[in-house]
Design a protein around this motif. Sequence first.
Motif, PDB file in Angstrom:
ATOM      1  N   VAL A   1      39.321  42.726 -26.004  1.00 27.54           N
ATOM      2  CA  VAL A   1      39.288  42.073 -27.309  1.00 27.54           C
ATOM      3  C   VAL A   1      40.242  42.845 -28.213  1.00 27.54           C
ATOM      4  CG1 VAL A   1      37.858  41.307 -29.228  1.00 27.54           C
ATOM      5  CG2 VAL A   1      36.889  41.449 -26.933  1.00 27.54           C
ATOM      6  N   ALA A   2      41.259  42.150 -28.716  1.00 34.50           N
ATOM      7  CA  ALA A   2      42.269  42.815 -29.542  1.00 34.50           C
ATOM      8  C   ALA A   2      41.706  43.113 -30.922  1.00 34.50           C
ATOM      9  CB  ALA A   2      43.507  41.931 -29.664  1.00 34.50           C
ATOM     10  N   GLU A   3      42.378  43.992 -31.630  1.00 31.87           N
ATOM     11  CA  GLU A   3      41.943  44.336 -32.975  1.00 31.87           C
ATOM     12  C   GLU A   3      41.952  43.080 -33.850  1.00 31.87           C
ATOM     13  OE1 GLU A   3      43.387  48.063 -34.033  1.00 31.87           O
ATOM     14  OE2 GLU A   3      43.034  47.792 -36.178  1.00 31.87           O
ATOM     15  N   GLY A   4      40.846  42.813 -34.521  1.00 28.68           N
ATOM     16  CA  GLY A   4      40.771  41.658 -35.407  1.00 28.68           C
ATOM     17  C   GLY A   4      40.538  40.334 -34.705  1.00 28.68           C
ATOM     18  N   GLU A   5      40.363  40.374 -33.407  1.00 25.06           N
ATOM     19  CA  GLU A   5      40.172  39.130 -32.669  1.00 25.06           C
ATOM     20  C   GLU A   5      38.697  38.730 -32.638  1.00 25.06           C
ATOM     21  OE1 GLU A   5      41.679  37.148 -28.452  1.00 25.06           O
ATOM     22  OE2 GLU A   5      41.164  39.260 -28.489  1.00 25.06           O
ATOM     23  N   PHE A   6      38.435  37.435 -32.604  1.00 24.11           N
ATOM     24  CA  PHE A   6      37.073  36.894 -32.547  1.00 24.11           C
ATOM     25  C   PHE A   6      36.903  36.252 -31.177  1.00 24.11           C
ATOM     26  CE2 PHE A   6      33.637  35.046 -35.408  1.00 24.11           C
ATOM     27  CZ  PHE A   6      32.887  34.553 -34.366  1.00 24.11           C
ATOM     28  N   VAL A   7      36.076  36.867 -30.346  1.00 24.99           N
ATOM     29  CA  VAL A   7      35.860  36.364 -28.995  1.00 24.99           C
ATOM     30  C   VAL A   7      34.408  35.921 -28.848  1.00 24.99           C
ATOM     31  CG1 VAL A   7      35.750  36.992 -26.548  1.00 24.99           C
ATOM     32  CG2 VAL A   7      37.702  37.713 -27.937  1.00 24.99           C
ATOM     33  N   ALA A   8      34.208  34.730 -28.301  1.00 27.44           N
ATOM     34  CA  ALA A   8      32.858  34.220 -28.099  1.00 27.44           C
ATOM     35  C   ALA A   8      32.490  34.294 -26.623  1.00 27.44           C
ATOM     36  CB  ALA A   8      32.761  32.783 -28.590  1.00 27.44           C
ATOM     37  N   LEU A   9      31.302  34.803 -26.348  1.00 21.24           N
ATOM     38  CA  LEU A   9      30.741  34.730 -24.998  1.00 21.24           C
ATOM     39  C   LEU A   9      29.876  33.482 -24.975  1.00 21.24           C
ATOM     40  CD1 LEU A   9      29.527  38.413 -24.405  1.00 21.24           C
ATOM     41  CD2 LEU A   9      31.670  37.371 -23.664  1.00 21.24           C
ATOM     42  N   LEU A  10      30.238  32.564 -24.093  1.00 20.35           N
ATOM     43  CA  LEU A  10      29.600  31.251 -24.106  1.00 20.35           C
ATOM     44  C   LEU A  10      29.069  30.938 -22.719  1.00 20.35           C
ATOM     45  CD1 LEU A  10      29.230  28.464 -25.578  1.00 20.35           C
ATOM     46  CD2 LEU A  10      31.493  27.877 -24.742  1.00 20.35           C
ATOM     47  N   GLY A  11      27.870  30.397 -22.679  1.00 22.38           N
ATOM     48  CA  GLY A  11      27.335  29.999 -21.381  1.00 22.38           C
ATOM     49  C   GLY A  11      25.903  29.558 -21.524  1.00 22.38           C
ATOM     50  N   PRO A  12      25.376  28.924 -20.479  1.00 25.88           N
ATOM     51  CA  PRO A  12      23.978  28.490 -20.539  1.00 25.88           C
ATOM     52  C   PRO A  12      23.050  29.703 -20.550  1.00 25.88           C
ATOM     53  CG  PRO A  12      24.863  28.165 -18.337  1.00 25.88           C
ATOM     54  CD  PRO A  12      25.993  28.636 -19.175  1.00 25.88           C
ATOM     55  N   SER A  13      21.770  29.502 -20.852  1.00 19.30           N
ATOM     56  CA  SER A  13      20.863  30.642 -20.916  1.00 19.30           C
ATOM     57  C   SER A  13      20.746  31.261 -19.529  1.00 19.30           C
ATOM     58  CB  SER A  13      19.487  30.205 -21.426  1.00 19.30           C
ATOM     59  OG  SER A  13      18.925  29.297 -20.534  1.00 19.30           O
ATOM     60  N   GLY A  14      20.671  32.596 -19.526  1.00 25.08           N
ATOM     61  CA  GLY A  14      20.595  33.305 -18.258  1.00 25.08           C
ATOM     62  C   GLY A  14      21.945  33.582 -17.635  1.00 25.08           C
ATOM     63  N   CYS A  15      23.051  33.344 -18.388  1.00 27.89           N
ATOM     64  CA  CYS A  15      24.379  33.531 -17.802  1.00 27.89           C
ATOM     65  C   CYS A  15      24.852  34.966 -17.925  1.00 27.89           C
ATOM     66  CB  CYS A  15      25.386  32.593 -18.442  1.00 27.89           C
ATOM     67  SG  CYS A  15      25.865  33.084 -20.103  1.00 27.89           S
ATOM     68  N   GLY A  16      24.124  35.802 -18.674  1.00 27.09           N
ATOM     69  CA  GLY A  16      24.509  37.208 -18.786  1.00 27.09           C
ATOM     70  C   GLY A  16      25.249  37.540 -20.064  1.00 27.09           C
ATOM     71  N   LYS A  17      25.403  36.550 -20.969  1.00 28.99           N
ATOM     72  CA  LYS A  17      26.171  36.819 -22.187  1.00 28.99           C
ATOM     73  C   LYS A  17      25.452  37.805 -23.115  1.00 28.99           C
ATOM     74  CE  LYS A  17      24.553  32.482 -24.349  1.00 28.99           C
ATOM     75  NZ  LYS A  17      23.445  32.190 -23.419  1.00 28.99           N
ATOM     76  N   THR A  18      24.142  37.627 -23.259  1.00 25.37           N
ATOM     77  CA  THR A  18      23.394  38.525 -24.137  1.00 25.37           C
ATOM     78  C   THR A  18      23.312  39.931 -23.537  1.00 25.37           C
ATOM     79  OG1 THR A  18      22.134  36.718 -25.080  1.00 25.37           O
ATOM     80  CG2 THR A  18      21.170  38.895 -25.276  1.00 25.37           C
ATOM     81  N   THR A  19      23.115  40.008 -22.210  1.00 29.32           N
ATOM     82  CA  THR A  19      23.082  41.320 -21.557  1.00 29.32           C
ATOM     83  C   THR A  19      24.416  42.037 -21.769  1.00 29.32           C
ATOM     84  OG1 THR A  19      21.613  40.387 -19.896  1.00 29.32           O
ATOM     85  CG2 THR A  19      22.615  42.501 -19.374  1.00 29.32           C
ATOM     86  N   THR A  20      25.521  41.297 -21.682  1.00 27.11           N
ATOM     87  CA  THR A  20      26.827  41.900 -21.904  1.00 27.11           C
ATOM     88  C   THR A  20      26.922  42.470 -23.318  1.00 27.11           C
ATOM     89  OG1 THR A  20      27.794  40.307 -20.368  1.00 27.11           O
ATOM     90  CG2 THR A  20      29.312  41.446 -21.837  1.00 27.11           C
ATOM     91  N   LEU A  21      26.507  41.669 -24.300  1.00 28.55           N
ATOM     92  CA  LEU A  21      26.551  42.129 -25.692  1.00 28.55           C
ATOM     93  C   LEU A  21      25.672  43.363 -25.888  1.00 28.55           C
ATOM     94  CD1 LEU A  21      27.725  40.923 -28.493  1.00 28.55           C
ATOM     95  CD2 LEU A  21      25.329  40.512 -28.978  1.00 28.55           C
ATOM     96  N   ARG A  22      24.490  43.351 -25.271  1.00 29.36           N
ATOM     97  CA  ARG A  22      23.564  44.468 -25.434  1.00 29.36           C
ATOM     98  C   ARG A  22      24.086  45.718 -24.731  1.00 29.36           C
ATOM     99  NH1 ARG A  22      18.718  43.669 -27.470  1.00 29.36           N
ATOM    100  NH2 ARG A  22      17.682  45.126 -26.084  1.00 29.36           N
ATOM    101  N   MET A  23      24.896  45.530 -23.701  1.00 34.22           N
ATOM    102  CA  MET A  23      25.522  46.699 -23.084  1.00 34.22           C
ATOM    103  C   MET A  23      26.560  47.303 -24.040  1.00 34.22           C
ATOM    104  SD  MET A  23      25.869  46.222 -18.981  1.00 34.22           S
ATOM    105  CE  MET A  23      26.361  44.515 -18.805  1.00 34.22           C
ATOM    106  N   VAL A  24      27.289  46.436 -24.747  1.00 34.09           N
ATOM    107  CA  VAL A  24      28.280  46.937 -25.706  1.00 34.09           C
ATOM    108  C   VAL A  24      27.573  47.694 -26.826  1.00 34.09           C
ATOM    109  CG1 VAL A  24      30.064  46.284 -27.370  1.00 34.09           C
ATOM    110  CG2 VAL A  24      29.918  45.099 -25.172  1.00 34.09           C
ATOM    111  N   ALA A  25      26.415  47.171 -27.277  1.00 38.30           N
ATOM    112  CA  ALA A  25      25.674  47.824 -28.359  1.00 38.30           C
ATOM    113  C   ALA A  25      24.982  49.094 -27.875  1.00 38.30           C
ATOM    114  CB  ALA A  25      24.641  46.860 -28.940  1.00 38.30           C
ATOM    115  N   GLY A  26      24.766  49.201 -26.569  1.00 41.33           N
ATOM    116  CA  GLY A  26      24.126  50.400 -26.022  1.00 41.33           C
ATOM    117  C   GLY A  26      22.647  50.246 -25.755  1.00 41.33           C
TER     118      GLY A  26
END
Lengths: 358, 276
Positions: free
Chosen positions: A26-51
């Motif tokens: 993700v470049a500086e200032g870029e807005f990237v969306a993780l998109l997918g049906p429930s259970g696709c791993g998008k929230t887990t990915t975000l929570r890994m970034v948050a720690g």
Amino acid sequence: MGTLTLDGLCRRYATTTAVERVDLEVAEGEFVALLGPSGCGKTTTLRMVAGFVAPSSGRILIAGRDVTHAPPHGRDTGMVFQSYALFPHMTVGENVAFGLEMRKVARAERDARVREVLRLARLDGLGDRLPRQLSGGQQQRVALARALVVNPAVFLLDEPLSNLDAKLRAEVRIEIRALQQRLGLTTLFVTHDQEEALTMADRLVVMERGRVRQIGTAEALYERPADAFVAGFIGRCNLLRGTPEAPGQFRTASGALLPCLPQPARPGDILALRPERIALRAAGDGLPARLAAVTYLGAQTEYHLDLAGTRLVAVAPTPAEGDARRGLAPGDAVLAHWDPAEARLLPAEPGDLLDDQA
Amino acid sequence: MAALLLPATLLVLGLLVAPMAMLFRISLNQYDAALMMREALSAENYLRALADPYYREVLGTTLGVAFSCTLLALLIGFPAAYWLARMESRWKSLATILTLFPLLVGNVVRAAGWMALLGRDGAINAGLFGLGLVAEPWPMLYTTGAVIVGILAVVAPYMILTLAAVIESIPRGVEEAAANLGAGPMTAFRRVVLPLALPGVAAGCVLVFILCMNAYATPVLLGGPQFKMMAPAVYDQFVRGTNWPFGAALAFLLLIVTLVLTIIGSTILAGRSRSR
């Protein structure tokens, strides 16, 4: 602000894999969306970034720094939670000031920055209220303000609009996007709502069962989907099983021969054709079809076509009154025409055909 | 709807309010060696209890033990309650049952167990002696410490379960939000978890303090003949001394002190949780 890099990020559980090898820049200032049906791993990915979730393997870099094993409080991310997670015992002002306090910002500067961000979030005058005294939309803006005030390197949004009503959601979508662009925030946004992702993000990451299916701009994903899943998930699409015959010809499972883009085909390929790229005609070029159903949707009308047993959906702007096509009714014979370049052969995995039309 | 309260109200009136009223009436009577008691309306028994250094000491011991046990139960119980509340696995209900497990054993049986463990010839002294760590048995039974440990084991489950219920109601998201904003685990606990758990802390402390103030079997069995707390002292007056009016006055003193301290304590805690 900084860049965000996910390098071969995995999260496995005893019996399942939640996230499988996600690579993303993700470049500086870029807005990237993780998109997918429930259970696709998008929230887990975000929570890994948050720690909040430890990766099983792979690396996370924020502004070039490897934070894979850093605790959540040492990562400099600003997260907006789906539930907002406001501190119920603190006023709006105290909520927003919390991150600055943790960063040991001096009192005077803290007060000034809290005032500024409350103004930015249109919350002036509400600083002394408790979260429970605010409306849902206001609470959502407090959550945004609290995450923004600390100038995080990466801004993380976990379905922040899902608890708002439809009208408010459309407004807040525009507000968040404007704020993100004005402040040049590097943003990772999780949503299951494709419209939200399409309208807000610079680029979209389509995920499914833990894997990234495709990364690209809204236009790239819509016009050039990598596979049948992406074609079906982004916008509507006719997805047909069958076998390619001669180059530029596709025989559907029910026997119809449809023109398509001449391209090297692999076994198991699916024919993908967007409903709005199919034109209905009374005469001229086109495949004879019978109307199985006509659904009036206001601005648009949906035509369910039957081509010798193969079902296709076509969508067109509702014709003006007096136009002959206005009178089309189930049972009528029409000609369906499309540019063969619009009908693409796409690879598909088992389970990719969300609604099996073939 | 009010009718639903009727059975409970009758129960409270018949089995709690009425005997308490009778007890209070008795506390105003006068002791008479021959008649047991004489009808009177005097505060004499109360004044005597308050003036007597012996009973002042008994009340002091009771308060000391109750405060110590409440504080210790809170310190030990909070981490355990937090762990229990945040547990996600299928073992959670088992852990809850195990927390309650000590309460399945009656106070007397439990105290007998402590006696076997702490006594002169008990398991601990036998072990210490066997290892050559002590030459003489270490006196543990019949000490204030033994009473505190014994009561603590009774009240800890109440504290843990009360706290766990409140901690469970604190969304995990707010802790994550605190961490995300830069708060380390200790700061997040102090600034977010603890203030939100204060109602539970208040409820748990009140419950445990009342149980401690009224402890009977544990102080009698683990404290020995020299050690006196209020509930055994009341019992002595009624059964051994057959001085019902004085025993009733002691019982009411215990009740009033407990009530006043409970109200003060919960008011302070409630005030704190509102201002934060």
